[in-house]
Design a protein around this motif. Structure first.
Motif, PDB file in Angstrom:
ATOM      1  N   UNK A 141      43.426  80.579   4.103  1.00 50.60           N
ATOM      2  CA  UNK A 141      44.351  79.448   4.079  1.00 50.60           C
ATOM      3  C   UNK A 141      43.621  78.172   3.682  1.00 50.60           C
ATOM      4  N   UNK A 142      42.443  77.978   4.224  1.00 49.93           N
ATOM      5  CA  UNK A 142      41.655  76.795   3.881  1.00 49.93           C
ATOM      6  C   UNK A 142      41.338  76.755   2.390  1.00 49.93           C
ATOM      7  N   UNK A 143      41.007  77.914   1.836  1.00 52.95           N
ATOM      8  CA  UNK A 143      40.717  77.987   0.401  1.00 52.95           C
ATOM      9  C   UNK A 143      41.937  77.579  -0.413  1.00 52.95           C
ATOM     10  N   UNK A 144      43.095  78.012   0.024  1.00 52.92           N
ATOM     11  CA  UNK A 144      44.343  77.694  -0.672  1.00 52.92           C
ATOM     12  C   UNK A 144      44.585  76.191  -0.727  1.00 52.92           C
ATOM     13  N   UNK A 145      44.233  75.489   0.352  1.00 53.48           N
ATOM     14  CA  UNK A 145      44.493  74.050   0.429  1.00 53.48           C
ATOM     15  C   UNK A 145      43.237  73.210   0.161  1.00 53.48           C
ATOM     16  N   UNK A 146      42.193  73.872  -0.353  1.00 55.84           N
ATOM     17  CA  UNK A 146      40.983  73.160  -0.746  1.00 55.84           C
ATOM     18  C   UNK A 146      40.369  72.387   0.420  1.00 55.84           C
ATOM     19  N   UNK A 147      40.303  73.070   1.562  1.00 57.28           N
ATOM     20  CA  UNK A 147      39.726  72.489   2.775  1.00 57.28           C
ATOM     21  C   UNK A 147      38.601  73.400   3.253  1.00 57.28           C
ATOM     22  N   UNK A 148      37.497  72.818   3.651  1.00 58.00           N
ATOM     23  CA  UNK A 148      36.399  73.622   4.186  1.00 58.00           C
ATOM     24  C   UNK A 148      36.820  74.212   5.531  1.00 58.00           C
ATOM     25  N   UNK A 149      36.637  75.508   5.731  1.00 55.42           N
ATOM     26  CA  UNK A 149      36.972  76.099   7.028  1.00 55.42           C
ATOM     27  C   UNK A 149      36.080  75.524   8.120  1.00 55.42           C
ATOM     28  N   UNK A 150      36.623  75.440   9.319  1.00 51.84           N
ATOM     29  CA  UNK A 150      35.841  74.922  10.436  1.00 51.84           C
ATOM     30  C   UNK A 150      34.800  75.946  10.868  1.00 51.84           C
ATOM     31  N   UNK A 151      33.550  75.550  10.815  1.00 47.49           N
ATOM     32  CA  UNK A 151      32.466  76.396  11.312  1.00 47.49           C
ATOM     33  C   UNK A 151      32.092  75.922  12.721  1.00 47.49           C
ATOM     34  N   UNK A 152      31.517  76.813  13.484  1.00 48.44           N
ATOM     35  CA  UNK A 152      31.135  76.494  14.856  1.00 48.44           C
ATOM     36  C   UNK A 152      29.692  76.923  15.081  1.00 48.44           C
ATOM     37  N   UNK A 153      28.854  75.998  15.558  1.00 51.56           N
ATOM     38  CA  UNK A 153      27.436  76.308  15.732  1.00 51.56           C
ATOM     39  C   UNK A 153      27.044  76.535  17.184  1.00 51.56           C
ATOM     40  N   UNK A 154      28.035  76.473  18.091  1.00 52.07           N
ATOM     41  CA  UNK A 154      27.737  76.687  19.501  1.00 52.07           C
ATOM     42  C   UNK A 154      27.127  75.498  20.205  1.00 52.07           C
ATOM     43  N   UNK A 155      26.965  74.378  19.470  1.00 51.72           N
ATOM     44  CA  UNK A 155      26.337  73.181  20.037  1.00 51.72           C
ATOM     45  C   UNK A 155      27.215  71.938  19.908  1.00 51.72           C
ATOM     46  N   UNK A 156      28.092  71.936  18.893  1.00 49.62           N
ATOM     47  CA  UNK A 156      28.884  70.740  18.598  1.00 49.62           C
ATOM     48  C   UNK A 156      30.366  71.079  18.529  1.00 49.62           C
ATOM     49  N   UNK A 157      31.198  70.054  18.745  1.00 46.59           N
ATOM     50  CA  UNK A 157      32.640  70.224  18.605  1.00 46.59           C
ATOM     51  C   UNK A 157      32.992  70.636  17.178  1.00 46.59           C
ATOM     52  N   UNK A 158      34.046  71.438  17.057  1.00 44.27           N
ATOM     53  CA  UNK A 158      34.507  71.865  15.730  1.00 44.27           C
ATOM     54  C   UNK A 158      36.012  72.090  15.805  1.00 44.27           C
ATOM     55  N   UNK A 159      36.766  70.987  15.758  1.00 44.69           N
ATOM     56  CA  UNK A 159      38.205  71.119  15.980  1.00 44.69           C
ATOM     57  C   UNK A 159      39.074  70.320  15.012  1.00 44.69           C
ATOM     58  N   UNK A 160      38.469  69.574  14.097  1.00 44.97           N
ATOM     59  CA  UNK A 160      39.282  68.697  13.254  1.00 44.97           C
ATOM     60  C   UNK A 160      38.815  68.733  11.804  1.00 44.97           C
ATOM     61  N   UNK A 161      39.721  69.136  10.926  1.00 44.54           N
ATOM     62  CA  UNK A 161      39.475  69.051   9.484  1.00 44.54           C
ATOM     63  C   UNK A 161      40.144  67.779   8.985  1.00 44.54           C
ATOM     64  N   UNK A 162      39.397  66.703   9.056  1.00 41.20           N
ATOM     65  CA  UNK A 162      39.977  65.389   8.794  1.00 41.20           C
ATOM     66  C   UNK A 162      40.305  65.181   7.320  1.00 41.20           C
ATOM     67  N   UNK A 163      39.458  65.714   6.415  1.00 43.88           N
ATOM     68  CA  UNK A 163      39.660  65.524   4.985  1.00 43.88           C
ATOM     69  C   UNK A 163      39.522  66.850   4.249  1.00 43.88           C
ATOM     70  N   UNK A 164      40.123  66.923   3.069  1.00 44.29           N
ATOM     71  CA  UNK A 164      39.916  68.118   2.244  1.00 44.29           C
ATOM     72  C   UNK A 164      38.657  67.923   1.396  1.00 44.29           C
TER      73      UNK A 164
END
Length: 211
Positions: A141-164
């Motif tokens: 879905x992210x690829x379809x809308x030209x948005x980077x998928x949210x990655x999670x590193x186990x150390x930092x928050x990863x909840x908002x795709x603010x920009x495409x």
């Protein structure tokens, strides 16, 4: 509060959930790596679908969601929380309201607004801190809308795709409802009916709406 417990909704003793987490029961993996692997699996193996709204308790059980191929943000969050708790990692549900800025035509048509509520994400407890993660938007879905998928590193928050990827605003959080030990279905029902009253303009009572 105990964020490791099972419940009616977070029913991790159920066969569908146990089957789902079976490949992740690797005691040698660090806790953060296990959480990352579980996050990625839930993010990408259930296609995001905001257009099915349920008021039924049964439909918000992790065992029910695990047997589907699509799910909305709250459902995917419930599933991830249940899997994390089953693996001994504390997790809880976090709800808010978001506004989408890209591909909003269908949202406005169906919801009468480009605001989605309640929007679900996950709080996971790792390395003595609560982190916010959102498994909602699958990679395709992210690829379809030209948005980077949210990655999670186990150390930092990863909840908002603010920009495409082109720098245009994609989404923003506009209200925070806080976190919950269990699924607050009554609150969710009131919230949905308050924000989308036109959905319920029907002569026959329904517990599921396909928009």
């Amino acid at each position: 509060m105990n964020y490791l417990q099972s419940s009616y909704y977070f029913d991790f003793e159920s066969e569908p959930v146990q089957k789902l987490i079976s490949p992740f029961k690797d005691k040698t993996l660090p806790e953060a790596d296990l959480a990352i692997a579980m996050y990625l699996y839930v993010r990408d193996h259930w296609k995001y679908d905001p257009y099915t709204i349920s008021l039924s308790e049964q439909n918000y059980r992790a065992s029910t969601i695990a047997q589907k191929t699509t799910a909305n943000c709250v459902e995917k969050s419930i599933l991830l929380i249940t899997c994390l708790r089953a693996l001994g990692i504390p997790a809880r549900l976090h709800l808010g309201k978001v506004k989408n800025h890209i591909a909003v035509e269908r949202l406005i048509e169906k919801f009468g607004s480009n605001e989605l509520t309640p929007h679900g994400m996950v709080n996971v407890y790792l390395n003595d801190q609560w982190l916010k993660v959102s498994p909602a938007f699958n990679k395709s879905l992210c690829k379809k809308f030209n948005v980077e998928p949210l990655e999670f590193d186990g150390k930092n928050n990863s909840f908002l795709q603010q920009y495409n990827s082109e720098g245009s605003r994609f989404m923003e959080y506009i209200e925070d409802y806080g976190h919950f030990e269990d699924v607050p279905l009554d609150f969710m029902k009131r919230n949905i009916k308050e924000h989308y009253p036109h959905i319920f303009d029907t002569k026959e009572p329904k517990t599921e709406f396909k928009l």
